[in-house]
Scaffold this motif. Structure first.
Motif, PDB file in Angstrom:
ATOM      1  N   GLY A  86       3.645  -0.627   1.974  1.00  0.00           N
ATOM      2  CA  GLY A  86       2.585  -0.101   2.828  1.00  0.00           C
ATOM      3  C   GLY A  86       1.203  -0.593   2.447  1.00  0.00           C
ATOM      4  O   GLY A  86       0.308  -0.681   3.302  1.00  0.00           O
ATOM      5  N   ARG A 135      -0.554  -3.465   4.354  1.00  0.00           N
ATOM      6  CA  ARG A 135      -1.180  -3.218   5.652  1.00  0.00           C
ATOM      7  C   ARG A 135      -2.607  -2.711   5.515  1.00  0.00           C
ATOM      8  O   ARG A 135      -3.311  -2.551   6.507  1.00  0.00           O
ATOM      9  CB  ARG A 135      -0.349  -2.207   6.449  1.00  0.00           C
ATOM     10  N   LYS A 168      -6.038   7.959   1.649  1.00  0.00           N
ATOM     11  CA  LYS A 168      -5.784   6.931   2.670  1.00  0.00           C
ATOM     12  C   LYS A 168      -4.701   5.967   2.212  1.00  0.00           C
ATOM     13  O   LYS A 168      -3.793   5.619   2.971  1.00  0.00           O
ATOM     14  CB  LYS A 168      -7.079   6.160   2.957  1.00  0.00           C
ATOM     15  N   TYR A 222      -1.120   7.729   2.161  1.00  0.00           N
ATOM     16  CA  TYR A 222      -0.467   7.917   3.460  1.00  0.00           C
ATOM     17  C   TYR A 222      -0.069   6.587   4.091  1.00  0.00           C
ATOM     18  O   TYR A 222       0.920   6.513   4.831  1.00  0.00           O
ATOM     19  CB  TYR A 222      -1.359   8.739   4.390  1.00  0.00           C
ATOM     20  N   GLU A 223      -0.782   5.512   3.783  1.00  0.00           N
ATOM     21  CA  GLU A 223      -0.361   4.198   4.272  1.00  0.00           C
ATOM     22  C   GLU A 223       0.892   3.747   3.534  1.00  0.00           C
ATOM     23  O   GLU A 223       1.783   3.122   4.115  1.00  0.00           O
ATOM     24  CB  GLU A 223      -1.489   3.176   4.085  1.00  0.00           C
ATOM     25  N   GLN A 224       0.963   4.077   2.234  1.00  0.00           N
ATOM     26  CA  GLN A 224       2.177   3.777   1.477  1.00  0.00           C
ATOM     27  C   GLN A 224       3.378   4.513   2.063  1.00  0.00           C
ATOM     28  O   GLN A 224       4.447   3.935   2.250  1.00  0.00           O
ATOM     29  CB  GLN A 224       2.001   4.183   0.000  1.00  0.00           C
ATOM     30  N   LEU A 225       3.210   5.794   2.342  1.00  0.00           N
ATOM     31  CA  LEU A 225       4.303   6.572   2.922  1.00  0.00           C
ATOM     32  C   LEU A 225       4.714   6.023   4.285  1.00  0.00           C
ATOM     33  O   LEU A 225       5.910   5.901   4.584  1.00  0.00           O
ATOM     34  CB  LEU A 225       3.888   8.039   3.069  1.00  0.00           C
ATOM     35  N   SER A 226       3.728   5.678   5.094  1.00  0.00           N
ATOM     36  CA  SER A 226       4.012   5.137   6.425  1.00  0.00           C
ATOM     37  C   SER A 226       4.800   3.832   6.329  1.00  0.00           C
ATOM     38  O   SER A 226       5.699   3.569   7.137  1.00  0.00           O
ATOM     39  CB  SER A 226       2.708   4.914   7.184  1.00  0.00           C
ATOM     40  N   GLY A 227       4.473   3.027   5.333  1.00  0.00           N
ATOM     41  CA  GLY A 227       5.161   1.747   5.158  1.00  0.00           C
ATOM     42  C   GLY A 227       6.634   1.897   4.836  1.00  0.00           C
ATOM     43  O   GLY A 227       7.433   0.989   5.086  1.00  0.00           O
ATOM     44  N   ASP A 248       8.733   3.776   6.288  1.00  0.00           N
ATOM     45  CA  ASP A 248       9.563   4.019   7.474  1.00  0.00           C
ATOM     46  C   ASP A 248      10.426   2.814   7.832  1.00  0.00           C
ATOM     47  O   ASP A 248      11.507   2.958   8.413  1.00  0.00           O
ATOM     48  CB  ASP A 248       8.670   4.385   8.672  1.00  0.00           C
ATOM     49  N   LYS A 271      14.589   4.717   0.477  1.00  0.00           N
ATOM     50  CA  LYS A 271      13.369   5.373   0.957  1.00  0.00           C
ATOM     51  C   LYS A 271      13.137   6.677   0.211  1.00  0.00           C
ATOM     52  O   LYS A 271      11.999   7.016  -0.139  1.00  0.00           O
ATOM     53  CB  LYS A 271      13.469   5.630   2.458  1.00  0.00           C
ATOM     54  N   ALA A 286       9.749   7.504  -1.755  1.00  0.00           N
ATOM     55  CA  ALA A 286       8.914   8.613  -1.286  1.00  0.00           C
ATOM     56  C   ALA A 286       8.713   9.662  -2.372  1.00  0.00           C
ATOM     57  O   ALA A 286       7.597  10.175  -2.559  1.00  0.00           O
ATOM     58  CB  ALA A 286       9.546   9.237  -0.042  1.00  0.00           C
TER      59      ALA A 286
END
Length: 364
Positions: free
Chosen positions: A165, A168, A186, A189-194, A196, A209, A213
């Motif tokens: 993540g 990005r 910030k 949450y971008e790490q977590l989103s990555g 997916d 995952k 996580a």
């Protein structure tokens, strides 16, 4: 030895460390003098700079194992970067399990410890080299802990992809010197989103995952000084990833050329047993050289000393020789409980200062 930024390199300077291309091919040997061609190559590779020797400085020793580790870092880090970018662009990957298996084959079956040397990283390879080093540490730790092969592979793959993540994120945020809580949130949450993307792009993606996580949540709680709520509930792979990630974060040279020592990392682990699993930390200590014979250290008394013998029972309390009066101190003895190691003495390229001549004289 000193680090010189690319824009300050001059012809005639001598290389202290070899330069490899992204495929691991040796381009410039140690002790070779910089030419305009070499300097142009450094710029083209995007390197922030190189390590050079002082004018009269002899070439410091580097074993074949050290050189191979450095070559492996460059080559495999580039491959990981390519695969992570491919996953983000297409949602697919083709080599991640192969890369993880190669890391396990090389570092997940060792009988002894290795010297886990760190290199300066550029903005381009910062994330991929961190993922690689974390994966190497995970491979060694899982081996010491006798983790079954399937779980070992999942843990190493999780280490390789856990920071996907971050790729990005805008570089100005990722490499910002402002470590505000807002920026940390910030990035988290971008790490977590990555993560997916992992479920559908990896075999065992759901399990991988979960490892990522859980480890990221515990890391975030630690970074933002939140009361740990999750560390004890993690699966084993996440506990291993948490320790390996933090060890590399602390000991790797950052973009400002600074880092903490291995001693500082172990001290943090010891101070936070509610976050870092003791069995995982013990396995890490059994995997990497930290306070071994020949390393110079600083004591809380203000004295400098030389490690004579390692203490397997408590890595931070070895037997040392003080430079001031040549006295031998076994820091594991009750009478020396008020004396402790504050830190290791480091060279500019983040390697331990090893006074081997003094050590040989003592042992002889």
């Amino acid at each position: 030895m000193k680090f010189v930024e690319t824009e300050n390199l001059k012809t005639g300077m001598r290389l202290a460390r070899p330069i490899y291309n992204k495929k691991g091919v040796l381009l410039f040997e140690r002790d070779s003098r910089l030419s305009m061609q070499t300097i142009d190559s450094v710029k083209n590779f995007g390197l922030l700079g190189v390590y050079v020797l002082e004018p009269a400085e002899p070439l410091p020793p580097m074993s074949e194992e050290d050189l191979e580790f450095e070559r492996f870092q460059i080559m495999t880090g580039f491959s990981i970067g390519e695969e992570l970018e491919k996953m983000l662009a297409t949602g697919k990957q083709s080599r991640m399990e192969t890369i993880a298996s190669m890391i396990i084959k090389k570092y997940g079956h060792l009988d002894g410890k290795i010297s886990f040397y760190q290199n300066l990283r550029s903005k381009e390879d910062f994330v991929s080299i961190h993922c690689l080093n974390t994966a190497i540490l995970c491979a060694m730790i899982t081996h010491v802990m006798n983790i079954r092969l399937e779980e070992q592979l999942q843990t190493v793959i999780a280490a390789v992809v856990h920071d996907i993540g971050k790729l990005r994120l805008p570089k100005e945020l990722l490499f910002s010197k402002e470590e505000s809580e807002e920026n940390k949130i910030k990035i988290y949450y971008e790490q977590l989103s990555g993560l997916d993307i992992l479920e559908n792009s990896l075999r065992d993606g759901i399990a991988i995952k979960r490892i990522c996580a859980q480890a990221l949540k515990a890391m975030h709680e630690r970074q933002t000084d939140r009361q740990p709520t999750f560390a004890g509930k993690m699966v084993t792979g996440a506990k291993i990833l948490l320790v390996a990630n933090r060890y590399d974060e602390l000991t790797a040279m950052n973009l400002q050329g600074k880092s903490e020592s291995e001693v500082k990392a172990i001290q943090e682990f010891a101070e936070c047993p509610e976050i870092y699993d003791g069995k995982v930390v013990e396995a890490l200590i059994k995997s990497v050289n930290i306070l071994f014979p020949g390393v110079s250290v600083e004591l809380n008394t203000g004295e400098k000393a030389l490690v004579l013998t390692e203490n397997p029972g408590d890595i931070l309390r070895p037997t040392v020789l003080t430079f001031g009066d040549n006295s031998v101190l076994d820091l594991s003895l009750p009478g020396n409980s008020d004396i402790c190691i504050v830190d290791m003495m480091k060279t500019l390229d983040n390697r331990c200062v090893m006074d081997m001549d003094t050590l040989k004289q003592v042992l002889d």
